[in-house]
Structures are given as C-alpha cells and as structure tokens.
Design a protein around this motif. Structure first.
Motif: not given
Lengths: 165, 302
Positions: A124, A126-128, A131-134, A137, A149, A151-155
């Motif tokens: 995705n 548009k998933c965080i 964009f960021e250093h993550v 998961r 799936r 863990h963050y954007c659920e897509k």
C-alpha cells in the motif's frame, strides 16, 4: 566442482550415484529446492552476504518440481528454525540438510510463520511503513497462497505484490 | 481499558464496546462532568477535519480538560520536515492523551506504539475511524433499543467509505442483515462480503433504491463523490440515483432512522430533514457524548 557419490537420503545410501554441480561441505547447512529466481532474496534474508563463512551456491539447476532451482551450501552455519522460516515467503518448498562430517544428520522443511517481521514491504503506497522508518509487521492470513495483512494499515499484500526489503 | 489506545474498532471486545455505549448513555444524561480537570489533551490534526475536531474539543471542554494542538499540518512542525515519530515523542511530554488525525494509513497504530499516553485515532487515511463507528453504534442502539438482528441498509460509496466498512465489521457482531445499495463502480469490496460469508450473515446487493427499503431498520447514507469515478459520464448517470427524498419514506418502518456520517451534500434531500426519521444531526450530537465516554475510559477515569 567435483562429483559426490553415495549421497545419503533418508538415512540410506541412494541406489544411483548422483552428480552434483556444487561442492560438498563437511559441516554446515544445505538449502535445496530454492526457486532459481529467488536465490538472491534468500541470500539477502538470511544475511549470507554479510558473513565470512564459505558459501557455495548453484543456480538454474534442473528440477522436476521447480523447473529451475538453486542450491546453497553454507559451511559451518546451523540455523535456528525461527531464522530459517523467514525464507518461507520466497522459498516455500525449500528443504534443509544439516551436514555433519559430510553426512546428512537431519532434514528440515520450512514453515510459513504466523507473523512476518521486517522482511516484506507493504504494497500500500499510502502505508506509514512506506513513509517513516518503521519495521514492517504482517500477520499471515493465508499460507498456501501467501497473503499478509499489514499490522499498520491493515491492507493485504499478496504473493504477486510481495517485495522483500 | 485504562491507558489503552483506540486505533481500530477491532481493538475492543464486544463487552468493551458495550461498556463504552453504556458510559455514553451516562454522559447523554449529564454531559457536564468535570472529570478531566487538570488534564491536557493534544489534538493533532495533520489534515483538516473541522467536524471531528470540534466534536472532540467540545467533549474535552465539557469534561473540563485543556486542549493543545493544531488543526492543520501547515501550522505545525511537519511543514518543517519533522517526522511523525519525532512529533509524537515530543507531544507525548505535553499531554495526558493524544487525539490524532493523519492522512497516512497506519499512522495511528504507529503513533500508539511510540507514545506512552493513550492515542485515539480520529481517522488515518482510508483506514480506520473508530470513534465514528462507536457513535454510529450508539445511535443505532439508542433509536432501535437494541443492536441484535437489525436490517441495515448502506447506500452510496461502499467501496471507499471507511465508515461503512467499519460499521459492517462492527454490526456483524450482532447478527445484522445487510443491504448494499451502490453504483457498480462503488460496490462493497469482496473482502467484506467474504467476511460476512464466513460468519454466515446475509447480505443483498442492489444498484438502486428498491421497494425493500420498507424493511430497513437503519438507512446509512454516504456521499457519492465525483472524483471516485474514472469515467465522468458514469458519474453523471448515477449522481441522482442515490438521493434519498421524503416521498420515498412513506412505507418505511416506524422505527426506521436515517444516519449519515456528514458532511452531506445532496444525497439526502433537505425535505427529509423535518421527517422524524431523519437522525443525522442527533447522531452528530451523540458523537460528543461518545467521545466523552472514550476519553474517560482510556484515561481510566470511568
């Protein structure tokens, strides 16, 4: 490159001598049945490009099951199950032979884990995590045809869109 | 629920959801309770959402709490290039709870993992908006007297509308029957239909309003937006199909109520507003009580 005879399989000597085009190791791990196209992903996931052990690999070898397969032999390294299962996303049919003193002492298959941490990229845009250093998961929602799936954007990221970081 | 974050409606068990709805009822009876005296709540709106922000700020004010924050990313350090990580770590020091709206999906989950104070997701892109879902559930329970076995009609943009997706997921806990009314291009995505199939719940799909709205307990309207269509001609064809008018409500059930997450444009004709079945403005009021209940639950005050 030399010929190994009497390759041991399931604890007994195989009837027909088999010609292997990748050299034998004394102690370590052989990862077989890696799809040729994903060889370098496996190397990357296991961090084999950053260790100093002797490693030999062959790719584009003939395989009835996979068409073209790759094989990796790592001298002096024995993996934890947890680590080796990380390659399940790119090499679901991989088989491991644990070699001690030139003999196969144990065989292992890889299992797709329930959670994938820090290996795959979320598809995705548009998933965080894009964009960021993550650390990414995922929960594995389907194992046969891999679907993850986020863990963050659920897509869902599926096999077709799967990218290894 | 003390010190938990609310990122996705699925974070809460059915029991916890019902507890929030009960607490919402208390706040509806007595909205002015100075339970947040001495507390500071940060409202971080990285994209503007006047309605949601005012609703939260109204809830915080009625509870006697103080607010710090911004209503637009351009007036924050984001415009200087600060990461979300740094913003959250900093703001975390200034407040007891963070309310955050952000255009990037998954940002609220990320923030909740960095912050040591609870985070309430006030919308993360197209992903989740759980306080909206809770106020929808409250409005449904209040008007129907129950949540079980209801016939829910969802109308309009069912493809991109996160409110309808969350509502379907939430109402599936109470054996709802669903009717989806949308243009072909904006149909309910398969993943939600599959979810209902797996639970054995019934749903029906329609391309326009049919006589069966007479069976509805709830009609949940959403806006069909022009920018969602790849072909502008398709939009022109359907733009007036998904408009609810007063004349269509004649044979509907006496208990039926019309909900809408607002803002409305033309999808509910103004002649519906004075019908006793129109409930969307009361629904917005319920949002304040629901947010009071959520704030107090997460801070462990109630």
């Amino acid at each position: 490159v030399f010929t190994i005879r009497n390759k041991i399989k399931k604890g007994r000597v195989m009837k027909e001598p088999k010609q292997m085009s990748v050299s034998a190791i004394q102690n370590g791990t052989v990862i077989d049945h890696v799809p040729a196209s994903n060889l370098f992903k496996v190397i990357q996931i296991l961090g084999l490009d950053r260790i100093e052990n002797q490693i030999t690999f062959g790719t584009n070898l003939e395989s009835k099951k996979l068409g073209r397969k790759a094989i990796i032999k790592i001298s002096g390294v024995f993996f934890e199950d947890e680590d080796i299962n990380r390659i399940a996303l790119v090499a679901p049919d991989a088989k491991l032979n644990i070699i001690k003193d030139y003999e196969v002492v144990e065989k292992k298959v890889v299992v797709v884990p329930d959670n994938i941490i820090g290996i795959a990229k979320c598809m995705n845009p548009k998933c965080i995590t894009n964009f960021e250093h993550v650390t990414t998961r995922f929960r594995v929602v389907s194992k046969k045809v891999v679907a993850l799936r986020c863990h963050y954007c659920e897509k869902i990221t599926n096999q077709e869109n799967l990218q290894i970081i | 629920m003390k010190n938990r974050s609310l990122v996705s409606i699925d974070d809460f068990s059915t029991e916890e959801i019902l507890k929030i709805l009960d607490l919402t009822e208390e706040f509806e009876k007595q909205p002015i309770q100075k339970l947040l005296e001495g507390k500071v709540v940060a409202t971080l709106f990285f994209e503007p959402s006047t309605r949601t922000r005012l609703s939260f700020e109204s809830a915080i004010n009625r509870l006697g709490g103080k607010i710090v924050g911004f209503s637009d990313a351009s007036s924050s350090s984001v415009s200087k290039g600060e990461t979300l990580n740094d913003t959250i770590r900093t703001v975390n020091n200034y407040c007891d709870l963070i309310v955050m709206r952000h255009p990037i999906e998954g940002s609220a989950r990320f923030a909740s993992e960095i912050a040591t104070v609870p985070v309430i997701n006030a919308g993360d892109g197209a992903n989740q908006h759980p306080t909206q879902t809770l106020l929808d559930l409250y409005s449904i329970r209040k008007t129907q007297g129950k949540l079980d076995n209801l016939n829910i009609f969802l109308v309009g943009d069912l493809k991109y509308g996160r409110t309808v997706h969350s509502l379907v997921m939430a109402m599936s806990r109470w054996n709802a029957t669903f009717n989806f009314i949308s243009p072909e291009e904006l149909k309910m995505p398969d993943e939600f239909k599959l979810y209902l199939d797996n639970l054995g719940l019934k749903y029906y799909e329609h391309n326009d309003f049919t006589d069966i709205i007479s069976k509805a307990d709830i009609i949940y309207m959403t806006r069909v937006q022009k920018e969602r269509f790849s072909d502008p001609i398709e939009y022109e064809k359907v733009k007036n199909v998904y408009v609810l008018r007063n004349s269509m409500l004649k044979n509907t059930k006496p208990n039926m109520k019309i909900l809408h997450p607002l803002p409305r444009v033309n999808e509910i004709h103004q002649d519906v507003d004075n019908n006793s079945k129109a409930y969307y403005f009361e629904q917005a009021l319920n949002g304040v009580y629901t947010r009071q209940a959520i704030l107090c639950s997460l801070l462990g005050i109630k």
